[in-house]
Scaffold this motif. Structure first.
Motif, PDB file in Angstrom:
ATOM      1  N   LEU A  52     -15.694 -44.522  34.102  1.00 11.24           N
ATOM      2  CA  LEU A  52     -16.814 -45.157  33.429  1.00 11.24           C
ATOM      3  C   LEU A  52     -17.843 -44.073  33.144  1.00 11.24           C
ATOM      4  CD1 LEU A  52     -17.315 -48.437  35.523  1.00 11.24           C
ATOM      5  CD2 LEU A  52     -16.124 -48.171  33.328  1.00 11.24           C
ATOM      6  N   ASP A  53     -18.086 -43.800  31.878  1.00  9.63           N
ATOM      7  CA  ASP A  53     -19.055 -42.785  31.480  1.00  9.63           C
ATOM      8  C   ASP A  53     -20.419 -43.440  31.282  1.00  9.63           C
ATOM      9  OD1 ASP A  53     -17.125 -40.852  31.543  1.00  9.63           O
ATOM     10  OD2 ASP A  53     -16.799 -40.794  29.375  1.00  9.63           O
ATOM     11  N   PHE A  54     -21.406 -42.934  32.023  1.00 10.35           N
ATOM     12  CA  PHE A  54     -22.772 -43.439  31.935  1.00 10.35           C
ATOM     13  C   PHE A  54     -23.607 -42.498  31.074  1.00 10.35           C
ATOM     14  CE2 PHE A  54     -21.217 -45.630  35.587  1.00 10.35           C
ATOM     15  CZ  PHE A  54     -22.015 -46.750  35.785  1.00 10.35           C
ATOM     16  N   ALA A  55     -24.445 -43.078  30.225  1.00  9.43           N
ATOM     17  CA  ALA A  55     -25.457 -42.329  29.481  1.00  9.43           C
ATOM     18  C   ALA A  55     -26.792 -43.006  29.735  1.00  9.43           C
ATOM     19  CB  ALA A  55     -25.137 -42.307  27.994  1.00  9.43           C
ATOM     20  N   CYS A  56     -27.781 -42.234  30.136  1.00  7.86           N
ATOM     21  CA  CYS A  56     -29.070 -42.798  30.542  1.00  7.86           C
ATOM     22  C   CYS A  56     -30.189 -42.049  29.825  1.00  7.86           C
ATOM     23  CB  CYS A  56     -29.239 -42.677  32.054  1.00  7.86           C
ATOM     24  SG  CYS A  56     -30.827 -43.210  32.694  1.00  7.86           S
ATOM     25  N   THR A  57     -31.093 -42.777  29.193  1.00  7.67           N
ATOM     26  CA  THR A  57     -32.313 -42.184  28.652  1.00  7.67           C
ATOM     27  C   THR A  57     -33.496 -42.776  29.404  1.00  7.67           C
ATOM     28  OG1 THR A  57     -32.469 -43.864  26.926  1.00  7.67           O
ATOM     29  CG2 THR A  57     -31.317 -41.829  26.379  1.00  7.67           C
ATOM     30  N   VAL A  58     -34.467 -41.922  29.736  1.00  6.88           N
ATOM     31  CA  VAL A  58     -35.612 -42.336  30.552  1.00  6.88           C
ATOM     32  C   VAL A  58     -36.884 -41.771  29.944  1.00  6.88           C
ATOM     33  CG1 VAL A  58     -36.678 -42.277  32.839  1.00  6.88           C
ATOM     34  CG2 VAL A  58     -34.189 -42.324  32.643  1.00  6.88           C
ATOM     35  N   ASP A  59     -37.893 -42.610  29.831  1.00  3.51           N
ATOM     36  CA  ASP A  59     -39.251 -42.172  29.490  1.00  3.51           C
ATOM     37  C   ASP A  59     -40.039 -42.208  30.796  1.00  3.51           C
ATOM     38  OD1 ASP A  59     -41.582 -41.478  28.307  1.00  3.51           O
ATOM     39  OD2 ASP A  59     -41.782 -43.258  27.053  1.00  3.51           O
ATOM     40  N   TRP A  60     -40.518 -41.043  31.262  1.00  4.53           N
ATOM     41  CA  TRP A  60     -40.934 -40.867  32.653  1.00  4.53           C
ATOM     42  C   TRP A  60     -42.332 -40.263  32.727  1.00  4.53           C
ATOM     43  CZ3 TRP A  60     -39.147 -41.684  37.593  1.00  4.53           C
ATOM     44  CH2 TRP A  60     -39.501 -40.807  38.615  1.00  4.53           C
ATOM     45  N   ASP A  61     -43.243 -40.935  33.381  1.00  7.59           N
ATOM     46  CA  ASP A  61     -44.562 -40.377  33.690  1.00  7.59           C
ATOM     47  C   ASP A  61     -45.026 -41.015  34.987  1.00  7.59           C
ATOM     48  OD1 ASP A  61     -47.073 -39.322  33.867  1.00  7.59           O
ATOM     49  OD2 ASP A  61     -47.792 -40.083  31.934  1.00  7.59           O
ATOM     50  N   THR A  62     -44.719 -40.345  36.105  1.00  7.66           N
ATOM     51  CA  THR A  62     -45.033 -40.871  37.433  1.00  7.66           C
ATOM     52  C   THR A  62     -45.585 -39.757  38.304  1.00  7.66           C
ATOM     53  OG1 THR A  62     -42.939 -40.388  38.569  1.00  7.66           O
ATOM     54  CG2 THR A  62     -42.989 -42.357  37.176  1.00  7.66           C
ATOM     55  N   GLU A  63     -46.019 -40.117  39.490  1.00  6.11           N
ATOM     56  CA  GLU A  63     -46.482 -39.151  40.486  1.00  6.11           C
ATOM     57  C   GLU A  63     -45.880 -39.530  41.834  1.00  6.11           C
ATOM     58  OE1 GLU A  63     -50.706 -39.329  40.382  1.00  6.11           O
ATOM     59  OE2 GLU A  63     -50.872 -38.590  38.328  1.00  6.11           O
ATOM     60  N   SER A  64     -45.339 -38.532  42.520  1.00 10.19           N
ATOM     61  CA  SER A  64     -44.769 -38.707  43.864  1.00 10.19           C
ATOM     62  C   SER A  64     -43.708 -39.797  43.890  1.00 10.19           C
ATOM     63  CB  SER A  64     -45.867 -38.998  44.892  1.00 10.19           C
ATOM     64  OG  SER A  64     -46.703 -37.874  45.051  1.00 10.19           O
TER      65      SER A  64
END
Length: 694
Positions: free
Chosen positions: A454-466
């Protein structure tokens, strides 16, 4: 000493990248006329964040005979035995101690580091960090054989054994030479008893003093590999994801381009040197493999400059490769999110709005959703999770409160789509945590081309702290052992809760670097494997694989030291922005053999498979097929893949001249004229041969 182009991290680069770091440094040694200097027998690994278990073979292959300054998990004995059986002496345990500090030279306050008359153009605040009194005291203590217990750090300041006086290393982090050292040396020299003396030396002198004894000890060492000197600074495997992913990907593009050029010249019948821009591109990749670069432990301006270097290196490979084909178009249709089943290749997937409930092959379930606690849904297979991660770029420093800091993100999926051969989930975090400004994602899963994974492709928009983002894979098995691939081999690792440590220098959270894959074997003969693309951080804890994707450390640690300098340009360590990541889940009724795992790992990371234009037999994979550095032949580098040894056979259409070389392409044996070359390769062995057409 021999460090190559840079003192590189030994876990995170590609296998071939580890070699090229040394290969691109050779022109400088030739220019300086020191190719045979005994100092180049000393493999220098100071400040590398952990040490790969097959690195002794790499060091031996570039001419090293001893290793020095292993950090941050020092070798427990005077001999470091690699997984292939290479026994490398270690210079860290000979009697030695240090005088110096970890102080840093701050910028000149008058010019803020630009250079002015006040700082004599240096840009530095020129203050003495070495003092005559301290230097004299250290020298006198060394003559007397004294060493306090608090002077021992990672084995570098080794305890004095017997009556032998230690060597004294003078200096430290960013310290400049000072006349006080000359004065202290002169004063203490006059005090020496008749049977003792002081003299200036180098690490070469220290090596020559102990060489015969250490080489003899290595020759008598048993073949059992040294316990793995990982993990060290495990946060570096995740911080600034692109430093790992891009360095690896571009190294593979260069390897592919070299292979294509080697094929072209082989077919033409005449060897040809690589274009000159390849040397610069590999130097830029080696620069990015530096232990504070690929690990992401630098300020933002340096990070941006590193990305520019990688852009330039990538362009070199791209010029010699065909364009990558566009991804196939998928026709998505909405799904209700109610429980459903879909066969992807040979794998049956049961899923709902939150994610994958169950993965089965031939009616046998390999992975299923795992309940964590009554107040949270059962974690799905491959589900993204968010958890607290308080620490610096080098590691998490505060232990989570059990599993209570982990939040499964499947609850935040707001749309599910399916196609004939794929499933896709869209989500956005709506939990309201003040340190999560933006967290949105898409996770897509489809069958691999052969239907086995099973091939996974993941896109993430990320702006976090700790925070840390993981993908989790519940496996109904609690055996603590698993296999992980490393450059030029693989090792068995075991989850050990007792080794968990959240401290600065000895951090250990049972997370390890991998090259391409991790495998857990099941009691009934099956197995579950993860194959990753540029994602080097995996943890197996009984019942679950965890794949770390992103983290956003806030504590600056030594990237900013206000007492010395205030370089607050470190926000990029939080990895804010858009990310695209890939990995693969491989459940197998019969456990995958390591040659198949290694081949699959390389195929997933190198779009163009490196294969020489003649048959190669044996349990091996080609890590390089390239024109020789001198342009007068071809170089083939093979890695043994079974972990037990193999016989290699190369078959040519016409007789060729074949020479076994070391990793620097220097002949290590006679030239053999043959149409069929054969050699025995030991476990986890590396074989490099030079081929010329007769």
């Amino acid at each position: 000493v021999q460090a190559g182009e840079t003192v590189q991290d030994t876990n995170l680069p590609t296998a071939e990248g580890l070699v090229r770091n040394f290969l691109v440094a050779q022109p400088l040694w030739r220019e300086l006329g020191v190719e045979d200097a005994p100092g180049l027998e000393i493999g220098w690994v100071e400040d590398a964040f952990g040490n790969s278990a097959n690195y002794p073979q790499v060091l031996r292959g570039v001419g090293c005979r001893v290793a020095a300054k292993l950090s941050y998990r020092g070798c427990p004995s005077e001999v470091w035995v690699g997984i292939d059986g290479t026994a490398m002496p270690v210079l860290d345990h000979v009697p030695q101690r240090s005088y110096g500090t970890w102080m840093k030279i701050p910028p000149c306050p008058a010019c803020s580091g630009r250079g002015c008359p006040e700082c004599k153009g240096s840009g530095l605040r020129l203050i003495p960090l070495l003092y005559r009194e301290g230097c004299e005291r250290t020298l006198r203590e060394a003559l007397g054989g004294a060493l306090s217990a608090d002077g021992v750090f990672m084995g570098w300041n080794a305890a004095v054994t017997g009556a032998e006086p230690p060597a004294v290393n003078i200096g430290g982090e960013e310290e400049l030479p000072d006349v006080c050292v000359l004065d202290a040396m002169e004063t203490v020299s006059r005090e020496c008893p008749e049977d003792a003396s002081l003299r200036w030396g180098t690490w070469t002198d220290l090596w020559l003093k102990h060489r015969e004894r250490l080489l003899a000890k290595a020759a008598d060492a048993p073949g059992q590999p040294t316990p793995e000197l990982n993990p060290a600074m495990p946060g570096c495997m995740v911080t600034r994801r692109l430093t790992k992913a891009r360095t690896r990907a571009i190294a593979y593009r260069l390897v592919e381009a070299e292979s294509r050029l080697a094929d072209q010249s082989w077919r033409s019948g005449a060897p040809a040197a690589l274009p000159a821009d390849f040397a610069k591109a590999w130097r830029q990749v080696a620069f990015a493999q530096f232990h504070d670069a690929i690990t992401g432990t630098h300020v933002d301006c340096a990070y941006r400059e590193m990305m520019q270097f990688l852009d330039e290196a990538e362009a070199v490979g791209t010029r010699h490769l065909p364009a990558l084909p566009p991804p196939p178009v998928t026709h998505w249709r909405p799904h209700t999110g109610q429980e459903d089943c879909l066969r992807l290749g040979r794998i049956d997937v049961r899923f709902d709005r939150l994610g994958i409930l169950e993965v089965a092959v031939e009616a046998r379930t390999f992975l299923r959703a795992q309940p964590m606690m009554p107040t949270m849904h059962a974690l799905r297979v491959g589900e993204l999770t968010l958890e607290s991660d308080f620490g610096d770029a080098w590691g998490q420093r505060i232990a989570p409160h059990g599993g209570f800091s982990m939040r499964g993100l499947g609850e935040f999926h707001d749309r599910v789509e399916v196609a004939d051969d794929a499933i896709r989930w869209h989500g956005r975090y709506r939990g309201g945590h003040r340190k999560v400004r933006t967290l949105a994602w898409t996770v897509e899963v489809r069958a691999s081309a052969d239907g086995e994974r099973l091939d996974f492709a993941c896109t993430v928009d990320w702006d976090t702290e700790s925070k840390r983002l993981r993908a989790v894979f519940p496996v109904p098995c609690h055996n603590p052992s698993w296999l992980g691939e490393i450059p030029f081999g693989f090792v068995e690792r075991r989850f050990d809760a007792a080794r968990t440590d959240w401290s600065q220098w000895a951090g250990h959270q049972n997370e390890y670097p991998i090259l391409h894959w991790a495998q857990h074997r099941l009691a009934d003969g099956g197995a579950v494997a993860l194959v990753t693309e540029g994602l080097p951080c995996v943890r197996w804890q009984p019942g679950r694989f965890d794949l770390s994707l992103l983290r956003s450390p806030e504590w600056e640690f030594c990237a900013v030291e206000p007492a010395h300098y205030e370089l607050w340009d470190i926000d990029g360590q939080r990895d804010t922005g858009q990310h695209a990541m890939r990995w693969s889940l491989w459940p197998a009724v019969v456990a995958q053999e390591t040659p198949a795992l290694i081949e699959t790992g390389y195929a997933c990371n190198r779009p163009g498979f490196v294969q020489p234009p003649f048959p190669v037999e044996g349990d091996v994979i080609a890590t390089a097929w390239k024109p020789a550095e001198d342009g007068a032949g071809w170089i083939l580098r093979l890695q043994e893949t079974s972990g037990t040894g193999t016989t290699v056979r190369l078959t040519f259409e016409q007789p060729c001249k074949v020479t076994v070389t070391n990793l620097l392409e220097v002949a290590q044996g006679p030239v053999v004229h043959t149409k069929e070359f054969q050699a025995d390769l030991h476990r986890h062995g590396i074989l490099t041969v030079r081929i010329e057409k007769a």
